[in-house]
Motif scaffolding. Structure first.
Motif, PDB file in Angstrom:
ATOM      1  N   VAL B 128       3.919  -2.856  -8.333  1.00  0.00           N
ATOM      2  CA  VAL B 128       5.027  -2.798  -7.399  1.00  0.00           C
ATOM      3  C   VAL B 128       4.059  -2.890  -6.017  1.00  0.00           C
ATOM      4  N   LEU B 132       4.934  -4.760  -3.190  1.00  0.00           N
ATOM      5  CA  LEU B 132       5.880  -4.194  -1.705  1.00  0.00           C
ATOM      6  C   LEU B 132       5.124  -3.512  -0.508  1.00  0.00           C
ATOM      7  N   SER B 138       7.178   3.029  -1.807  1.00  0.00           N
ATOM      8  CA  SER B 138       6.593   1.894  -2.997  1.00  0.00           C
ATOM      9  C   SER B 138       5.906   3.117  -3.735  1.00  0.00           C
TER      10      SER B 138
END
Lengths: 316, 276
Positions: B128, B132, B138
């Motif tokens: 993730v 991001l 994030s």
């Protein structure tokens, strides 16, 4: 037995498809035009000509609809083509293969340490429930759970490297480099596993067949080792194998701390550099290792407990 | 009343953990008043001092007060961990409870969580953040995506057993709709179990946030955060070990409080069968 394994393999198919969708999504959602990034790396210029980018986009199939891109990606991945690293310009698969031996070595060493630590302690705790040993084990496990792996590693470095000078601070290459990272990972995992072993043994020791075995006058060591432990093995195996699976790629922080050149550290370095294809390859290998290890353990269940093989009970 | 007292005596962990958490929450909220110094104030002539009267836990390489930075760090670590745990529980309830009542939904949920369980939590979190980029948003998402499946499974399991209980059957018999049953009957029944698991879970999230900060991918400096403070302490382990050791102890104590409180709640809310 073969039919049992085939059945298990089929059952893990949906998970494999799900993993592939997740990995593909990670690649798709990453910012930046892959064609542009690739050309930058290949030509070593900041702004490659637009028409080259457009041509490469077409060649890479980036203009195709989503499902077509996914199928193309699956086909390529199955042949072992994971794209290439923007940093080193080598194939991502080569980058990942080169770190797998180090990760496997660390994972196996950690597993051996966990088992050596946890099985004797867990059994002893269960046999002498509420004894001083049992309470010390539980307290130790509570403390070890609360210590994050990187802090435990730092404490080990302070004590055994900087203090006593027994082991090198970090690096790779000899058995002495292996000890501290393996010990750090094992201690954290053992803290939970020892409770699993204790609970599994306590449950089995309370069953009627153990009482019967004792009543027949069988020696206590035989009762514990043969009647109890073998039946307690299934939940223990389930837990330990999950943890073992997570060591492939999951030992991110410890590998980084000890500069161990494994999958976890490659993942962190690639995430920091936003080297998307290597990230995606690491993720795929991590999840793949988890699925394979669980399949192997499933086969082991069948060996340990014929009831599972014959389909009378389901493996947990 | 006496039963309560006995329960507390049976679980000193709950008392220790609870008091510890109250102190932490108080310190986090009043950090600006409580901290002896400004956590961002650099005094280069005072760098890397060992603990003293003025700086009880010493200073870092910029001469900033370590104690003040640890106190201010409560906000990032504990605040974010608690918030994301609540989110995980919310998602877990929204997906797990209906799954107990619908076969197709249940199949989808079980397969989806199976897939997520194939990845170690920190790996999903890193993906993730890789997509991001580092940042608070994030980081929160990086906690929630690997975090919710555990709660969805747990809530599903509890809801499945509650579904068979007489009070749910009678609610249905008098014509309650699915929504009413979920909110009025399943939710309160699920809460005790979830509360203790989630309390322990906050501790795990604190460790993960610190781990990501340690890797340089969590809360970014100069915001005081325990993981990144640990990382800068590691680089000075030889000359100023107090930085890494005190920061680590702060994390351990915090995680320990959450674990003790969670396990205590477990004992308190679900007494072993014989005692009830």
């Amino acid at each position: 037995m073969l039919r049992f394994i085939a059945r298990r393999l089929a059952a893990s198919l949906p998970v494999l498809v799900g993993i592939s969708i997740l990995s593909f999504a990670a690649l798709e959602l990453s910012p930046g035009d892959p064609a542009l990034i690739a050309l930058r790396a290949l030509l070593n210029v900041d702004s490659p000509p637009d028409e080259s980018v457009a041509r490469l986009r077409e060649e890479m199939g980036l203009n195709a609809p989503l499902h077509a891109r996914y199928l193309r990606w699956v086909a390529r991945t199955l042949t072992g083509d994971l794209g290439f690293s923007y940093q080193t310009r080598r194939p991502a698969a080569v980058e990942i293969m080169s770190v797998l031996p180090a990760t496997a070595l660390l994972a196996v060493a950690t597993l051996v340490l966990i088992l050596l630590l946890v099985i004797p302690c867990g059994i002893a705790s269960a046999i002498r429930k509420h004894s001083l040993f049992d309470r010390t084990t539980l307290l130790g496990s509570l403390l070890a759970v609360a210590i994050p792996d990187f802090f435990l590693g730092v404490l080990f470095i302070l004590a055994f490297s900087l203090g006593l000078g027994w082991f090198p601070v970090a690096g790779y290459g000899s058995v002495r480099h292996l000890v501290l990272p393996a010990l750090t990972l094992a201690a954290g995992n053992a803290a939970v596993s020892v409770r699993v072993v204790r609970a599994a043994m306590l449950e089995v020791l309370g069953t009627e067949y153990v009482t019967t075995a004792r009543a027949k006058g069988i020696r206590e060591t035989v009762v514990v080792a043969k009647h109890a432990f073998r039946n307690a093995l299934i939940p223990i195996l389930t837990y330990v194998s999950t943890q073992f699976g997570y060591l492939f790629g999951g030992a991110v922080v410890v590998e980084s701390l000890f500069r161990w050149p494994g999958l976890g550290r490659l993942l962190v370095d690639s995430v920091s550099a936003r080297d998307v294809m290597v990230v995606q390859g690491c993720v795929l290998v991590t999840a793949g290792a988890y699925v394979i290890i669980n399949l192997v353990v499933d086969a082991l269940y069948g060996l340990i407990d014929p009831r599972i093989r014959l389909g009378e009970t389901h493996a947990p | 009343m006496r039963r309560d007292r006995r329960a507390f005596r049976a679980s000193p962990g709950l008392v220790i953990g609870g008091i510890g958490l109250l102190v932490l929450a108080f310190a986090g909220v009043t950090a600006s008043f409580l901290a002896p110094h400004d956590p961002a104030e650099q005094r280069l002539e005072q760098q890397l001092r060992p603990p003293s009267l003025e700086h009880p836990l010493g200073t870092d390489k910029f001469g900033r007060c370590l104690l003040s930075r640890l106190i201010h760090g409560i906000r990032a670590s504990v605040g974010l961990a608690a918030m994301t745990t609540v989110l995980c529980v919310g998602i877990g309830f929204a997906l797990g409870a209906p799954a107990a009542f619908s076969r197709p939904l249940d199949n989808v949920l079980m397969r989806a969580t199976d897939c997520l369980f194939a990845f170690p939590g920190i790996v999903l979190a890193l993906v993730v953040i890789g997509i991001l980029g580092p940042g608070i948003g994030s980081l929160a998402l990086a906690m929630v995506i690997p975090g919710w499946p555990k709660y969805a499974r747990l809530i599903r399991a509890v809801a499945l057993s509650l579904k068979e209980e007489a009070f749910v059957e009678s609610a249905r018999a008098i014509g309650a709709d699915e929504w009413t049953i979920l909110v009025r009957h399943i939710l309160p029944g699920v809460l005790p179990t979830v509360l203790s698991v989630a309390t322990i879970g906050v501790g795990g999230k604190i460790a993960m946030i610190a781990g990501l900060g340690f890797l340089g991918l969590g809360v970014q400096p100069p915001t005081p955060e325990w993981g990144s403070m640990m990382q800068s302490g590691l680089q000075l382990l030889r000359s100023a070990p107090h930085l890494a050791v005190f920061t680590g102890m702060m994390i351990v104590l915090t995680v320990l409080f959450f674990t003790l409180a969670g396990e205590g709640l477990q004992d308190l809310l679900s007494p072993p069968r014989g005692r009830r």
